[in-house]
Design a protein around this motif. Structure first.
Motif, PDB file in Angstrom:
ATOM      1  N   THR A  59       0.814  -1.226   0.000  1.00  0.00           N
ATOM      2  CA  THR A  59       0.000   0.000   0.000  1.00  0.00           C
ATOM      3  C   THR A  59       0.842   1.268   0.000  1.00  0.00           C
ATOM      4  O   THR A  59       0.581   2.187  -0.784  1.00  0.00           O
ATOM      5  N   GLU A  60       1.838   1.319   0.886  1.00  0.00           N
ATOM      6  CA  GLU A  60       2.642   2.531   1.038  1.00  0.00           C
ATOM      7  C   GLU A  60       3.681   2.670  -0.073  1.00  0.00           C
ATOM      8  O   GLU A  60       3.810   3.736  -0.689  1.00  0.00           O
ATOM      9  N   VAL A  61       4.425   1.601  -0.317  1.00  0.00           N
ATOM     10  CA  VAL A  61       5.543   1.690  -1.256  1.00  0.00           C
ATOM     11  C   VAL A  61       5.077   1.538  -2.704  1.00  0.00           C
ATOM     12  O   VAL A  61       5.378   2.387  -3.552  1.00  0.00           O
ATOM     13  N   PHE A  62       4.334   0.462  -2.988  1.00  0.00           N
ATOM     14  CA  PHE A  62       3.980   0.212  -4.386  1.00  0.00           C
ATOM     15  C   PHE A  62       2.792   1.049  -4.858  1.00  0.00           C
ATOM     16  O   PHE A  62       2.894   1.794  -5.841  1.00  0.00           O
ATOM     17  N   LEU A  63       1.649   0.940  -4.166  1.00  0.00           N
ATOM     18  CA  LEU A  63       0.445   1.615  -4.642  1.00  0.00           C
ATOM     19  C   LEU A  63       0.538   3.138  -4.545  1.00  0.00           C
ATOM     20  O   LEU A  63      -0.151   3.844  -5.299  1.00  0.00           O
ATOM     21  N   TRP A  64       1.361   3.646  -3.621  1.00  0.00           N
ATOM     22  CA  TRP A  64       1.450   5.095  -3.479  1.00  0.00           C
ATOM     23  C   TRP A  64       2.732   5.655  -4.089  1.00  0.00           C
ATOM     24  O   TRP A  64       2.686   6.483  -4.995  1.00  0.00           O
ATOM     25  N   ARG A  65       3.884   5.178  -3.623  1.00  0.00           N
ATOM     26  CA  ARG A  65       5.161   5.755  -4.061  1.00  0.00           C
ATOM     27  C   ARG A  65       5.519   5.336  -5.491  1.00  0.00           C
ATOM     28  O   ARG A  65       5.756   6.178  -6.352  1.00  0.00           O
ATOM     29  N   VAL A  66       5.570   4.029  -5.724  1.00  0.00           N
ATOM     30  CA  VAL A  66       6.003   3.545  -7.041  1.00  0.00           C
ATOM     31  C   VAL A  66       5.008   3.937  -8.127  1.00  0.00           C
ATOM     32  O   VAL A  66       5.400   4.341  -9.237  1.00  0.00           O
ATOM     33  N   SER A  67       3.713   3.822  -7.844  1.00  0.00           N
ATOM     34  CA  SER A  67       2.712   4.164  -8.863  1.00  0.00           C
ATOM     35  C   SER A  67       2.785   5.637  -9.239  1.00  0.00           C
ATOM     36  O   SER A  67       2.520   6.014 -10.389  1.00  0.00           O
ATOM     37  N   TYR A  68       3.163   6.478  -8.273  1.00  0.00           N
ATOM     38  CA  TYR A  68       3.304   7.912  -8.560  1.00  0.00           C
ATOM     39  C   TYR A  68       4.395   8.163  -9.603  1.00  0.00           C
ATOM     40  O   TYR A  68       4.242   8.995 -10.499  1.00  0.00           O
ATOM     41  N   TYR A  69       5.508   7.426  -9.487  1.00  0.00           N
ATOM     42  CA  TYR A  69       6.631   7.623 -10.401  1.00  0.00           C
ATOM     43  C   TYR A  69       6.447   6.892 -11.730  1.00  0.00           C
ATOM     44  O   TYR A  69       6.784   7.426 -12.796  1.00  0.00           O
ATOM     45  N   TYR A  70       5.934   5.655 -11.690  1.00  0.00           N
ATOM     46  CA  TYR A  70       5.960   4.805 -12.880  1.00  0.00           C
ATOM     47  C   TYR A  70       4.589   4.602 -13.533  1.00  0.00           C
ATOM     48  O   TYR A  70       4.528   4.177 -14.687  1.00  0.00           O
ATOM     49  N   PHE A  71       3.494   4.853 -12.805  1.00  0.00           N
ATOM     50  CA  PHE A  71       2.153   4.665 -13.373  1.00  0.00           C
ATOM     51  C   PHE A  71       1.283   5.901 -13.144  1.00  0.00           C
ATOM     52  O   PHE A  71       0.240   5.829 -12.479  1.00  0.00           O
ATOM     53  N   PRO A  72       1.698   7.044 -13.671  1.00  0.00           N
ATOM     54  CA  PRO A  72       0.914   8.262 -13.468  1.00  0.00           C
ATOM     55  C   PRO A  72      -0.426   8.179 -14.196  1.00  0.00           C
ATOM     56  O   PRO A  72      -0.556   7.541 -15.228  1.00  0.00           O
ATOM     57  N   ARG A  73      -1.404   8.819 -13.609  1.00  0.00           N
ATOM     58  CA  ARG A  73      -2.757   8.906 -14.167  1.00  0.00           C
ATOM     59  C   ARG A  73      -3.392   7.532 -14.359  1.00  0.00           C
ATOM     60  O   ARG A  73      -4.008   7.241 -15.363  1.00  0.00           O
ATOM     61  N   SER A  74      -3.222   6.642 -13.398  1.00  0.00           N
ATOM     62  CA  SER A  74      -3.896   5.353 -13.434  1.00  0.00           C
ATOM     63  C   SER A  74      -5.196   5.459 -12.648  1.00  0.00           C
ATOM     64  O   SER A  74      -5.530   6.505 -12.081  1.00  0.00           O
ATOM     65  N   PHE A  75      -5.941   4.352 -12.596  1.00  0.00           N
ATOM     66  CA  PHE A  75      -7.206   4.357 -11.853  1.00  0.00           C
ATOM     67  C   PHE A  75      -6.990   4.623 -10.366  1.00  0.00           C
ATOM     68  O   PHE A  75      -7.908   5.036  -9.651  1.00  0.00           O
ATOM     69  N   LEU A  76      -5.751   4.395  -9.885  1.00  0.00           N
ATOM     70  CA  LEU A  76      -5.439   4.659  -8.482  1.00  0.00           C
ATOM     71  C   LEU A  76      -5.509   6.150  -8.160  1.00  0.00           C
ATOM     72  O   LEU A  76      -5.588   6.528  -6.985  1.00  0.00           O
TER      73      LEU A  76
END
Length: 322
Positions: A59-76
């Motif tokens: 939740t903290e590292v992948f869904l928040w931090r990593v997704s911010y850098y590598y998956f911008p503008r996703s459903f998250l």
């Protein structure tokens, strides 16, 4: 300087997410099998800690931090998903911290309170403590869902999450913020330090008494299985709680500076910004260290890791020679 640091931070969180998930999964599987020479009570606490750490990595590292850098503008990034993710990562972090406190208290009772040992240090009690702690922390973190508002609305779909201005102005939210911070990590800090100091003091006193009774103070060299067992238990306890204290220390120092000076992140220079981010990076690293601590301090756990790593190769070798 900031560009270099941000690039490093981006890579750091990606590596942490890649390593943290399998490491904690490996610890959960090995501990559940119950072949590490640990009591069922201790095993239950360690499994709960590894599970909470895994949830923090997700939740903290992948869904928040990593997704911010590598998956911008996703459903998250949809506000509703973002709010749920905020609640989940807050609850997971609190569980990770307070399960460490629960484990520390359990070891304190087992070592220092012999009359309560048989009643408290049981698998059933551990299950009740962990379940109650989880429920209370989830309830406590529910307000975080309502602190977020959309950054923008596109085609009637709210996107992004930002903290509501009322969170900084409303005294109720201000009180909740202080309660939230005191509960994690200031109170756990104090409890872990207190319980560990009492445990170490008890061990030192008991060790001197037993040595006197066995005549070791007169030059005799007799083994003491009970003290050896306590020594291993204390090493495991102190390494886990000591790692927690060290890796959360920068975050705590930063929060104290932030509270005493009344400054905000927008007022920070590059050094203070980096210091605050290093604090976040280290507390997330705390969710990957326990498995390595088990491997260093517990020989039977280390043997199970070796078997788990060798299993795919031995299975492939055996299947080829059938």
């Amino acid at each position: 300087m900031l560009e270099t640091f941000n690039s490093f931070k981006e890579t750091y969180y990606l590596i942490l997410s890649i390593i943290g998930s399998p490491v904690n999964l490996l610890a959960i599987v090995i501990l559940i099998r119950g072949k590490c020479g640990l009591s069922s009570c201790t095993t239950r606490y360690l499994v709960a800690m590894a599970t909470a750490d895994l949830l923090v990595i997700i939740t903290e590292v992948f869904l928040w931090r990593v997704s911010y850098y590598y998956f911008p503008r996703s459903f998250l990034d949809i506000t509703y998903a973002c709010r749920i993710e905020t609640f989940l990562r807050r609850a997971a972090t609190d569980c990770s911290v307070w399960f460490t406190v629960a484990f520390t208290f359990d070891r304190f009772v087992a070592i220092c309170c012999l009359k309560l040992n048989g009643k408290y240090c049981t698998e059933k009690t551990a299950a009740v403590v962990l379940a109650t702690t989880s429920i209370l922390l989830c309830v406590k973190n529910t307000p975080h869902y309502f602190t977020q508002e959309p950054v923008e609305v596109i085609n009637n779909v709210p996107w992004g999450c930002t903290i509501k201005p009322s969170y900084f102005n409303n005294p109720v939210w201000a009180g909740f913020d202080w309660f939230d911070t005191v509960l994690t990590p200031f109170l756990p800090f104090a409890l872990i330090l207190l319980l560990n100091s009492l445990t170490v003091k008890h061990i030192l006193v008991a060790s001197r008494v037993r040595k006197g009774l066995k005549g070791q103070n007169k030059g005799e060299n007799q083994s003491d299985p009970e003290m050896e067992s306590r020594r291993k238990s204390v090493i495991l306890l102190l390494t886990i709680s000591g790692s927690f204290i060290l890796l959360w220390l920068v975050y705590v120092v930063h929060f104290l500076y932030y509270s005493i000076t009344g400054s905000s992140v927008v007022e920070y220079n590059s050094a203070l910004y980096i210091f605050s981010q290093v604090g976040n990076m280290l507390l997330n690293l705390n969710c990957c260290t326990n498995t390595f601590i088990y491997g260093v301090t517990q020989s039977m756990f280390r043997e199970q890791v070796k078997k788990a790593v060798q299993y795919p190769f031995t299975s492939l070798f055996q299947s080829r020679h059938k």
